[in-house]
Design a protein around this motif. Structure first.
Motif, PDB file in Angstrom:
ATOM      1  N   LYS A  98     -65.024  27.121  -6.418  1.00  0.00           N
ATOM      2  CA  LYS A  98     -64.442  28.281  -5.745  1.00  0.00           C
ATOM      3  C   LYS A  98     -63.486  29.048  -6.653  1.00  0.00           C
ATOM      4  O   LYS A  98     -63.472  30.284  -6.671  1.00  0.00           O
ATOM      5  CB  LYS A  98     -63.706  27.827  -4.485  1.00  0.00           C
ATOM      6  N   GLN A 126     -63.507  29.596  -9.720  1.00  0.00           N
ATOM      7  CA  GLN A 126     -64.122  30.433 -10.755  1.00  0.00           C
ATOM      8  C   GLN A 126     -64.359  31.861 -10.266  1.00  0.00           C
ATOM      9  O   GLN A 126     -64.588  32.762 -11.082  1.00  0.00           O
ATOM     10  CB  GLN A 126     -65.428  29.796 -11.230  1.00  0.00           C
ATOM     11  N   ASP A 127     -64.284  32.065  -8.946  1.00  0.00           N
ATOM     12  CA  ASP A 127     -64.333  33.428  -8.405  1.00  0.00           C
ATOM     13  C   ASP A 127     -63.001  34.139  -8.568  1.00  0.00           C
ATOM     14  O   ASP A 127     -62.935  35.366  -8.425  1.00  0.00           O
ATOM     15  CB  ASP A 127     -64.694  33.396  -6.916  1.00  0.00           C
ATOM     16  N   TRP A 128     -61.949  33.399  -8.832  1.00  0.00           N
ATOM     17  CA  TRP A 128     -60.606  33.968  -8.894  1.00  0.00           C
ATOM     18  C   TRP A 128     -60.197  34.344 -10.319  1.00  0.00           C
ATOM     19  O   TRP A 128     -59.527  35.348 -10.529  1.00  0.00           O
ATOM     20  CB  TRP A 128     -59.582  32.977  -8.344  1.00  0.00           C
TER      21      TRP A 128
END
Length: 271
Positions: free
Chosen positions: A171, A173-175
């Protein structure tokens, strides 16, 4: 500091050593305790003797906070004497709702000018992304830690058999990107480092647990190193408390040099 600048220091020093400044007033040598600012004197001596071998310093904020207002002043003075080319980590483990996280980020990145801060992911995206809004600054996200209690939550599996730490890796890695997001991955979890590396092949890891906690530097490099090293291996007690006598700084230098020599061999082998 950019990723390229960090990797340049790693190559220049043949080292991926991070020295943890867990400056405990109860553990520093007795002769320093009569000085006006004993924690500063202790950290200054350690930094001066280990800067040739370290590419990062990680003040543990709790040891400074515990001293009250004077501790914050000491922390700022310590930060100012760390050479500019060395990566700095505020080991603060912050993580709160968005507007609070933004203020934490301003404190450590703008007011104190750390390069990075450790952040807890438990409250999700809005508690982490405010830290990622600052240019050339880094979030170091807790992923798989080396403490015993990490098993309470991090290894819990969902209905598909995926442990929670893997969900955090996916998750998050979306940030952020490999240019501003690192992960804390404990050295004492050697058998899992390869799994973490597979999930995040390009990110840097901050790796505690080598030395006093029993983690293997060879295993960390074998399973965690990538083409740009991708590792900052932290040693705190094993370096800064190598001696409790007047020779503490020289003893710290000797321990840092030993680790750097091991790291050079590993870098030559893997890169």
């Amino acid at each position: 500091m950019t990723r390229a600048e960090l990797f340049s220091q790693i190559k220049k020093k043949s080292s991926f050593l991070c020295v943890g400044l867990d400056a405990d007033i109860a553990k520093i040598p007795a002769h320093l305790k009569t000085e006006k600012d004993p924690i500063y004197s202790f950290c200054k001596a350690v930094i001066e003797e280990t800067a040739d071998y370290a590419v990062a310093y990680k003040p543990n904020i709790a040891f400074f906070e515990a001293l009250g207002p004077q501790g914050w002043e000491t922390l700022q003075k310590v930060l100012e004497i760390i050479p500019q080319e060395i990566f700095t980590i505020a080991d603060a483990k912050r993580g709160d709702i968005g507007n609070t996280s933004k203020l934490y980020a301003k404190a450590f990145f703008e007011k104190m000018d750390f390069d990075s801060v450790t952040v807890a992911p438990y409250m999700g995206a809005d508690s982490v992304t405010p830290f990622l809004e600052f240019a050339d600054k880094w979030v170091i996200l807790l992923a798989l830690t080396s403490n015993i209690g990490s098993m309470d939550f991090q290894l819990i599996k969902d209905e598909n058999g995926k442990p929670l730490y893997q969900t955090v890796l996916e998750k998050s890695q979306d940030w952020g990107t490999p240019e501003n997001l690192m992960y804390v991955v404990g050295a004492t979890r050697g058998e899992l480092i390869a799994e973490v590396r597979q999930a995040v092949p390009d990110h840097f890891f901050l790796v505690p647990g080598v030395g006093a906690q029993g983690g293997s530097l060879d295993e960390v490099a074998k399973y965690g190193m990538n083409s740009s090293c991708g590792l900052l291996v932290n040693s705190s007690r094993g370096i800064i408390y190598a001696s409790g006598e007047r020779d503490f700084a020289k003893a710290a230098r000797n321990e840092a040099e030993k680790l750097q020599k091991e790291m050079k061999v590993l870098l030559d082998r893997h890169l």
